[in-house]
Motif scaffolding. Sequence first.
Motif, PDB file in Angstrom:
ATOM      1  N   ARG A 130       0.870  -1.188   0.134  1.00 43.70           N
ATOM      2  CA  ARG A 130       0.069  -0.039   0.052  1.00 43.70           C
ATOM      3  C   ARG A 130       0.823   1.268   0.317  1.00 43.70           C
ATOM      4  NH1 ARG A 130      -2.981  -3.430   3.958  1.00 43.70           N
ATOM      5  NH2 ARG A 130      -4.612  -4.285   2.830  1.00 43.70           N
ATOM      6  N   ASP A 177       4.599   3.908   8.963  1.00 46.25           N
ATOM      7  CA  ASP A 177       3.278   3.611   8.808  1.00 46.25           C
ATOM      8  C   ASP A 177       3.105   2.190   7.877  1.00 46.25           C
ATOM      9  OD1 ASP A 177       0.664   3.361   8.628  1.00 46.25           O
ATOM     10  OD2 ASP A 177       0.616   5.008   7.084  1.00 46.25           O
ATOM     11  N   ASP A 229       1.203  -0.991   6.900  1.00 44.40           N
ATOM     12  CA  ASP A 229       0.051  -1.666   7.166  1.00 44.40           C
ATOM     13  C   ASP A 229      -0.087  -2.517   5.697  1.00 44.40           C
ATOM     14  OD1 ASP A 229      -2.425  -2.701   7.404  1.00 44.40           O
ATOM     15  OD2 ASP A 229      -3.325  -0.746   7.049  1.00 44.40           O
ATOM     16  N   TYR A 230       0.254  -3.499   5.532  1.00 40.36           N
ATOM     17  CA  TYR A 230       0.241  -4.147   4.097  1.00 40.36           C
ATOM     18  C   TYR A 230      -0.686  -5.419   4.045  1.00 40.36           C
ATOM     19  CZ  TYR A 230       3.707  -8.086   6.103  1.00 40.36           C
ATOM     20  OH  TYR A 230       4.247  -8.988   6.663  1.00 40.36           O
ATOM     21  N   ASP A 231      -0.767  -5.800   3.023  1.00 36.79           N
ATOM     22  CA  ASP A 231      -1.655  -7.170   2.519  1.00 36.79           C
ATOM     23  C   ASP A 231      -0.983  -8.313   2.723  1.00 36.79           C
ATOM     24  OD1 ASP A 231      -2.912  -9.250   1.361  1.00 36.79           O
ATOM     25  OD2 ASP A 231      -4.051  -7.535  -0.010  1.00 36.79           O
ATOM     26  N   VAL A 263       4.747 -11.317  10.674  1.00 37.55           N
ATOM     27  CA  VAL A 263       4.359 -10.090   9.878  1.00 37.55           C
ATOM     28  C   VAL A 263       5.726  -9.206   9.835  1.00 37.55           C
ATOM     29  CG1 VAL A 263       3.114  -7.915  10.302  1.00 37.55           C
ATOM     30  CG2 VAL A 263       1.943 -10.025  10.630  1.00 37.55           C
ATOM     31  N   GLU A 264       6.354  -9.259  10.832  1.00 36.85           N
ATOM     32  CA  GLU A 264       7.682  -8.417  10.745  1.00 36.85           C
ATOM     33  C   GLU A 264       8.808  -8.971  11.754  1.00 36.85           C
ATOM     34  OE1 GLU A 264       6.932  -4.209  12.197  1.00 36.85           O
ATOM     35  OE2 GLU A 264       9.022  -3.609  11.723  1.00 36.85           O
TER      36      GLU A 264
END
Length: 293
Positions: free
Chosen positions: A151, A185, A187-189, A228-229
């Motif tokens: 995004r 920021d 916030d990914y798919d 996720v990270e």
Amino acid sequence: MTNTASQIQRQAAPAAVLRYTAFDLNGAGGNPAGVVLDARGMDEARMQEIAAEVGYSETAFLIEEGERRYRIRYFSPLAEVAFCGHATIATAVALAEREGPGDVVFRTSAGEVPVETRVEDGRTLATLTSVAPAVRAVDDADLAAALTALRWDAAELDPALPPRIANAGNDHLVLAAGSRARLADLDYDFEALGDLMARRGWTTVQLVWRESETVFHARDPFPPGGVVEDAATGAAAAAFGAYLRALDLVAPPARVRIDQGEDMGRPSRLLVDVPAGATSGIRVSGTGALITN
């Protein structure tokens, strides 16, 4: 019914799994890794089971092959990984605490990785030297798909640090944000990025923002591993050092600092030494410590 040898092996006593953090910052944060110092007799299925049970981004499994020489394998909760920097640092620190500091050699699926350990200011510091790195262009369609999944807009990238695929043991897509706010920021798919990375064989996406000529902030999505990270990614740091050298963004020999994990509450610090020579291995250093709670 008769059990097979593999079934008997899986029913054996649980392996001794140590838990260490790597690339911590003054005793806090860092990226946790599982460490199994004696994985003799384990098959891949058992290693994968243990990694899933531990739940960290990677767990390392060692088989001694000679004096201070080991075969090492890394498993995320979902799959085997050819090379993992933070689990390498964690494992080297665990060995140093038991055998004393010094040099060890790990035979990874990506090649041999020598590691030096020493004590500085009462902490064990480990330095790995990567396999010969490589940097290449990224396909336009793949870049567009990655930006869509993240995004991000192409206009939000830093044009001074162009997208590339960098490898110092495995592939990482390097993308540089034009601002610290863009990096913060995230916030990914998860499914879309994970599918793309799995198809292309990318281990993480190395998202960076340049604070100064030698200080960078990084975030590393790792959906192919079910994470996720990552709080600190030594393999990506080594690849990024190769990226900086290949694009003449540093003048070797140079030391670069990467701060990672801040935005997820696990501050981490990776020191990256970039030597001259296009194929010379990149050195990545950090401290590590046993997790006791």
